[in-house]
Design a protein around this motif. Structure first.
Motif, mmCIF file in Angstrom:
data_model
loop_
_atom_site.group_PDB
_atom_site.id
_atom_site.type_symbol
_atom_site.label_atom_id
_atom_site.label_comp_id
_atom_site.label_asym_id
_atom_site.label_seq_id
_atom_site.Cartn_x
_atom_site.Cartn_y
_atom_site.Cartn_z
ATOM 1 N N GLY A 186 0.822 -1.212 0.211
ATOM 2 C CA GLY A 186 0.214 -0.029 0.060
ATOM 3 C C GLY A 186 1.052 0.825 -0.188
ATOM 4 O O GLY A 186 0.248 1.909 -0.979
ATOM 5 N N ALA A 187 2.197 1.787 0.492
ATOM 6 C CA ALA A 187 3.075 2.198 0.865
ATOM 7 C C ALA A 187 3.849 2.606 -0.181
ATOM 8 O O ALA A 187 5.082 3.198 -0.581
ATOM 9 C CB ALA A 187 3.622 2.524 2.209
ATOM 10 N N GLY A 188 3.493 1.117 -1.025
ATOM 11 C CA GLY A 188 4.598 1.741 -2.474
ATOM 12 C C GLY A 188 6.288 0.767 -1.790
ATOM 13 O O GLY A 188 6.770 1.294 -2.603
ATOM 14 N N LEU A 189 6.598 0.062 -1.455
ATOM 15 C CA LEU A 189 7.646 -0.186 -0.351
ATOM 16 C C LEU A 189 7.762 -1.738 -1.337
ATOM 17 O O LEU A 189 7.022 -2.165 -1.634
ATOM 18 C CB LEU A 189 7.417 -0.138 1.002
ATOM 19 C CG LEU A 189 7.706 1.427 1.296
ATOM 20 C CD1 LEU A 189 7.757 1.159 2.795
ATOM 21 C CD2 LEU A 189 8.410 2.482 1.359
ATOM 22 N N ASP A 190 8.955 -2.115 -0.929
ATOM 23 C CA ASP A 190 10.272 -3.115 -1.176
ATOM 24 C C ASP A 190 9.471 -4.220 -0.754
ATOM 25 O O ASP A 190 10.328 -4.171 0.690
ATOM 26 C CB ASP A 190 11.621 -3.243 -1.634
ATOM 27 C CG ASP A 190 12.047 -3.826 -1.580
ATOM 28 O OD1 ASP A 190 11.737 -5.171 -2.178
ATOM 29 O OD2 ASP A 190 13.331 -3.977 -1.958
ATOM 30 N N PRO A 191 8.808 -5.501 -0.789
ATOM 31 C CA PRO A 191 8.815 -6.542 0.692
ATOM 32 C C PRO A 191 10.226 -7.118 0.485
ATOM 33 O O PRO A 191 10.521 -8.214 1.384
ATOM 34 C CB PRO A 191 7.603 -7.522 -0.402
ATOM 35 C CG PRO A 191 7.673 -7.221 -2.501
ATOM 36 C CD PRO A 191 8.763 -6.400 -2.437
ATOM 37 N N GLY A 192 11.540 -7.371 -0.555
ATOM 38 C CA GLY A 192 12.301 -8.071 -0.655
ATOM 39 C C GLY A 192 13.451 -7.832 0.185
ATOM 40 O O GLY A 192 15.061 -7.434 0.201
ATOM 41 N N GLU A 193 13.227 -6.751 1.640
ATOM 42 C CA GLU A 193 13.853 -5.558 2.560
ATOM 43 C C GLU A 193 14.759 -6.365 3.467
ATOM 44 O O GLU A 193 16.429 -6.522 4.049
ATOM 45 C CB GLU A 193 13.348 -4.860 3.268
ATOM 46 C CG GLU A 193 13.938 -4.138 4.140
ATOM 47 C CD GLU A 193 14.875 -2.847 2.688
ATOM 48 O OE1 GLU A 193 15.965 -3.343 3.544
ATOM 49 O OE2 GLU A 193 14.374 -2.269 1.898
ATOM 50 N N GLY A 194 13.841 -8.004 3.525
ATOM 51 C CA GLY A 194 15.306 -8.787 4.984
ATOM 52 C C GLY A 194 14.682 -8.754 5.928
ATOM 53 O O GLY A 194 13.839 -8.059 6.153
ATOM 54 N N PRO A 195 16.121 -8.410 7.147
ATOM 55 C CA PRO A 195 16.218 -8.715 8.552
ATOM 56 C C PRO A 195 15.178 -7.570 8.512
ATOM 57 O O PRO A 195 14.190 -6.761 10.497
ATOM 58 C CB PRO A 195 17.015 -8.386 8.898
ATOM 59 C CG PRO A 195 17.913 -9.585 8.051
ATOM 60 C CD PRO A 195 17.107 -9.193 6.944
#
Ligand code: TRP
Length: 481
Positions: free
Chosen positions: A278-287
């Motif tokens: 929803g906030a247009g952020l990246d899911p693959g950020e890790g920990p």
């Protein structure tokens, strides 16, 4: 030798086991691993392992606890005597105690971060801060050994207090308040995510199963995660099982634990990814997914400070209901073996684990790199401790599966499981062969750069080993095929 403590209610074991299983593994580790490994395919492997390997080992572990009615170390000693098997099976108890001690040391440090974020959220400190600012605030937390030690101390002391009060007044009473509140908060966060975030994107990310997306490393991580999330292979479930009333059904209980644990991970994943997408952020950020990406999403959304604060309380509560189950097996052992009072036993376990936790604290700052430790072991102390637990947990699970599968008699298993012959056979096939082979996969995680062909090879070795162990260690009269 036996403590003969029993939970007050039939349902308490389920409550306690769910409390142990649902923790940072569901709310923090599961979403970030799924994010890193491309979503649905990861979940497919994870769910398959839970049902084919996790549940059978869960049943085995509860069975060993309830059969011996002791802490894992003393319980295994009792079982090896009554079944005339090799005393080396006692290593199950020791391995479990060692893993509990190691996991608690870093679990408490990471849970401590949630204390910090609860504060940041409720005070609105992150409102209108941009992505770089939220990232910097996380880095600043990690760079401060003093702050990390403070939160680590607070968290571990709170856990110690609950266990110190005993299984009835502490653990049972605490869980009875904690667990229902946690489910309510989880549903609130999910509804908020669904209204404000992008639930559709989250659902398609989580439930699009494309196996081609998954690397070998992803496979192994999915299987490792299914052990971690069910608290398997280290005596926590065995210790709780020792207090389980004889008449409660094992199969049904184990199944319920796995279903609730998986459901919580899925709901947490849906809620978190709705907000992140929803906030247009990246899911693959890790920990950093929970501590950087998610706070950023909350910071941008109306009412985010409040819901974000509630979310981090959820994280804290889930973590504490798990950490008490890390203290219990070791504390119960010290009470049984050395006649200590419960508060003394808890204090010894917790102080030692707290001290070890300082290594994790320093691994994020002063000792992040370039120490003698790095030269010797090639990684930070925290990474080393995590690696050890990644080896010990599956190893413990493997031994538990083998012992329950080969050493317990047909009659004993039927008495504990209260099930029909068909389920018994399925279970026994799974713990004797399938679980050991699967654990062999998980081990590969700790061996860097393995070639694909090693997997079937190691699986075969383990299966042959299982046979050999069954033949060598066990007395003939325990083998009723
Ligand atoms: N299952 C816990 C979680 O998901 C973590 C965990 C792993 C654990 N092993 C454990 C908790 C043993 C208690 C006991 O966060």
């Amino acid at each position: 030798m036996s403590t003969h403590n029993v939970w007050t209610h039939k349902g308490t074991f389920l409550l306690a086991a769910v409390g142990s299983a649902v923790g940072l593994g569901n709310l923090w580790r599961f979403p970030y691993l799924t994010g890193e490994n491309g979503g649905g395919a990861f979940i497919l492997i994870y769910a398959l392992t839970i049902f084919a390997v996790g549940i059978p080992i869960l049943i085995a572990e509860i069975m060993l606890g309830r059969n011996s009615r002791c802490s894992p170390i003393m319980g295994m000693r009792f079982l090896t005597r009554t079944h005339q098997t090799s005393r080396s099976w006692e290593s199950i108890g020791w391995l479990g105690a060692a893993s509990a001690f190691l996991i608690l040391s870093f679990y408490s440090v990471i849970a401590g971060w949630a204390i910090h974020y609860t504060g940041l959220m409720f005070t609105g400190a992150l409102i209108d801060v941009d992505a770089a600012g939220v990232g910097q605030s996380f880095d600043a937390l990690l760079a401060s050994p003093g702050l990390l030690t403070l939160y680590h101390t607070l968290f571990i002391a709170a856990s110690a207090l609950i266990v110190g009060l005993g299984i009835h007044k502490g653990i049972e009473a605490g869980l009875r308040v904690l667990m229902p509140s946690l489910f309510v908060i989880l549903l609130v966060v999910l509804s908020y995510g669904a209204i404000i975030g992008d639930l559709g994107a989250a659902a398609s990310f989580l439930f699009t199963f494309n196996l081609a997306d998954l690397s070998l490393e992803g496979w192994l991580q999915a299987m490792g995660q299914s052990f971690f999330t069910l608290s398997l292979g280290m005596g926590a479930i065995m210790a709780y099982g020792a207090y389980m009333p004889g008449e409660a059904s094992l199969t049904r209980t184990a199944f319920s634990i796995a279903v609730v644990d998986t459901a919580v991970a899925m709901v947490a994943g849906l809620a978190i990814f709705s907000l992140v997408f929803g906030a247009g952020l990246d899911p693959g950020e890790g920990p950093g997914l929970m501590f950087v990406t998610l706070p950023l999403a909350f910071a941008e959304m109306p009412g985010g400070a409040l819901v974000g604060g509630a979310f981090f309380i959820l994280v804290l509560g889930a973590a504490i209901s798990s950490s008490i189950s890390l203290i219990e097996p070791v504390a119960a052992f010290l009470v049984e073996r050395f006649d200590m009072t419960r508060p003394q036993a808890v204090a010894i376990m917790v102080i030692a684990s707290w001290a070890l936790g300082l290594l994790t604290v320093l691994s994020f700052n002063l000792w992040a790199e370039g120490t003698l430790f790095h030269t010797l072991f090639g990684r930070s102390p925290f990474a080393f401790i995590e690696l050890l637990t990644n080896i010990f947990m599956p190893l413990g699970g493997l031994l538990i599966a083998l012992f329950a599968g080969w050493a317990l008699t047909h009659a004993e298993v039927m008495k504990e499981m209260r099930t029909n012959e068909r389920w018994f056979r399925i279970w026994r096939f799974l713990v004797r062969f399938v679980a050991p082979a699967a654990v062999a996969f998980v081990f590969l995680r700790s061996i860097p750069q393995v070639e694909g062909y090693l997997i079937p090879a190691i699986g075969a070795v383990v299966i042959v080993g299982a046979f050999a162990a069954g033949r060598t260690f066990l007395a003939d009269d325990s083998q009723e095929l």
